[in-house]
Design a protein around this motif. Structure first.
Motif, PDB file in Angstrom:
ATOM      1  N   ALA A  80       0.881  -1.113   0.102  1.00 22.83           N
ATOM      2  CA  ALA A  80      -0.037  -0.070  -0.061  1.00 22.83           C
ATOM      3  C   ALA A  80       0.831   1.194  -0.152  1.00 22.83           C
ATOM      4  O   ALA A  80       1.598   1.427   0.806  1.00 22.83           O
ATOM      5  N   LEU A  81       1.132   2.071  -1.169  1.00 19.75           N
ATOM      6  CA  LEU A  81       1.700   3.064  -1.210  1.00 19.75           C
ATOM      7  C   LEU A  81       1.644   4.187  -0.255  1.00 19.75           C
ATOM      8  O   LEU A  81       2.761   5.003  -0.008  1.00 19.75           O
ATOM      9  N   HIS A  82       0.674   4.488   0.364  1.00 18.72           N
ATOM     10  CA  HIS A  82       0.376   5.547   1.251  1.00 18.72           C
ATOM     11  C   HIS A  82       0.962   5.087   2.673  1.00 18.72           C
ATOM     12  O   HIS A  82       1.291   6.008   3.370  1.00 18.72           O
ATOM     13  N   ALA A  83       1.368   3.773   2.840  1.00 16.88           N
ATOM     14  CA  ALA A  83       1.544   3.366   4.247  1.00 16.88           C
ATOM     15  C   ALA A  83       3.039   3.564   4.604  1.00 16.88           C
ATOM     16  O   ALA A  83       3.381   3.524   5.749  1.00 16.88           O
ATOM     17  N   GLU A  84       3.872   3.872   3.471  1.00 14.80           N
ATOM     18  CA  GLU A  84       5.495   4.365   3.769  1.00 14.80           C
ATOM     19  C   GLU A  84       5.377   5.791   4.069  1.00 14.80           C
ATOM     20  O   GLU A  84       5.686   6.612   3.300  1.00 14.80           O
ATOM     21  N   THR A  85       5.035   6.289   5.385  1.00 16.58           N
ATOM     22  CA  THR A  85       4.934   7.527   5.739  1.00 16.58           C
ATOM     23  C   THR A  85       6.083   8.365   5.520  1.00 16.58           C
ATOM     24  O   THR A  85       5.879   9.661   5.057  1.00 16.58           O
ATOM     25  N   SER A  86       7.167   8.025   5.850  1.00 18.73           N
ATOM     26  CA  SER A  86       8.507   8.954   5.521  1.00 18.73           C
ATOM     27  C   SER A  86       8.761   9.016   4.049  1.00 18.73           C
ATOM     28  O   SER A  86       8.923  10.082   3.680  1.00 18.73           O
ATOM     29  N   ALA A  87       8.610   8.020   3.295  1.00 22.38           N
ATOM     30  CA  ALA A  87       8.817   8.118   1.867  1.00 22.38           C
ATOM     31  C   ALA A  87       7.537   9.011   1.491  1.00 22.38           C
ATOM     32  O   ALA A  87       7.965  10.207   0.472  1.00 22.38           O
ATOM     33  N   LEU A  88       6.224   8.924   1.819  1.00 20.76           N
ATOM     34  CA  LEU A  88       5.147   9.783   1.505  1.00 20.76           C
ATOM     35  C   LEU A  88       5.586  11.329   1.623  1.00 20.76           C
ATOM     36  O   LEU A  88       5.110  11.948   0.648  1.00 20.76           O
TER      37      LEU A  88
END
Length: 246
Positions: A80-88
């Motif tokens: 889930a692409l939104h779950a990597e908060t630092s990258a997001l």
């Protein structure tokens, strides 16, 4: 004087009204499940993205695939692409919020992977950018949306559009769709694994070839990392993807 209907009655009436059209739209799910099973069993990956409640549903779906829905099985790669908060937040800060999913598609996607985008409106700019990135990298792109036509449905190879005007009902039927997609995927796995048992090592047996939108993929596709096979995790080689910076 007739009493006003309760919120419960109004909501369930709207949900009931959407079901007949949803049943027709959901007839594509067995084929999606079979294609997803082929892709994951061949070492491919599902990327999923959405905003708000749709982000929660995308994460629900990937959790079922990495974990399990019913019977125990091997884990599959689903992010889930939104779950990597630092990258997001880093991508949003450096490139703008419109690019928070697209840049991750460039980073994690490989030709033959599947990108699933969830949106009640079908108009979220960060999801439209992710769909465009998917075509550039060579991913198969699916969408779960509200009523069609909408811009996201136009950009994706296939769309399951829930024909309900209420965004809450759209999201509720998206959750039904996620469960059914996992069910059909797990149902198809034994046949897929049996069919690929004799496949020569290194020969991919991933999803169907792209149809309809191949013209949007550049003649010289971006450089990518090594192709994944089986369920092994292969380290990235650090190559840059052309066209990532816009």
């Amino acid at each position: 004087m007739t009493p006003a209907r309760s919120l419960l009655e109004e909501h369930l009436t709207g949900l009931t009204a959407a079901l007949p059209s949803y049943r027709r739209a959901a007839q594509r799910l067995p084929a999606w499940g079979a294609e997803l099973a082929r892709t994951l069993a061949a070492g491919g990956r599902l990327l999923a993205a959405g905003n708000g409640g749709s982000a929660a549903e995308a994460q629900h779906l990937t959790a079922e695939l990495v974990g399990k829905l019913r019977a125990d099985r091997q884990p599959f790669s689903a992010i889930a692409l939104h779950a990597e908060t630092s990258a997001l937040t880093a991508i949003g800060n450096d490139y703008g919020y419109d690019q928070v999913f697209a840049r991750q598609v460039y980073a994690h996607g490989r030709p033959g992977d599947i990108l699933l985008l969830l949106s009640t409106s079908g108009r979220s700019r960060n999801l439209l950018a992710a769909a465009q990135a998917a075509h550039q990298v060579g991913l198969r792109c699916w969408a779960l949306t509200g009523p069609a036509p909408n811009p996201l449905a136009d950009l994706c190879h296939e769309t399951l559009a829930v024909p309900a005007p209420d965004g809450q009902i759209v999201q509720e039927l998206h959750l039904v769709t996620s469960h059914l997609l996992c069910e059909y995927t797990e149902q198809a796995l034994p046949v897929v694994l049996a069919a690929t048992a004799g496949t020569p090592e290194g020969l991919p047996v991933a999803g169907m070839p792209l149809t309809g939108l191949e013209a949007e993929v550049p003649a010289d596709p971006p450089a990518t990392g090594p192709v994944r096979t089986g369920v092994e995790v292969v380290p990235e080689d650090g190559q840059q993807v052309e066209g990532m910076r816009r």
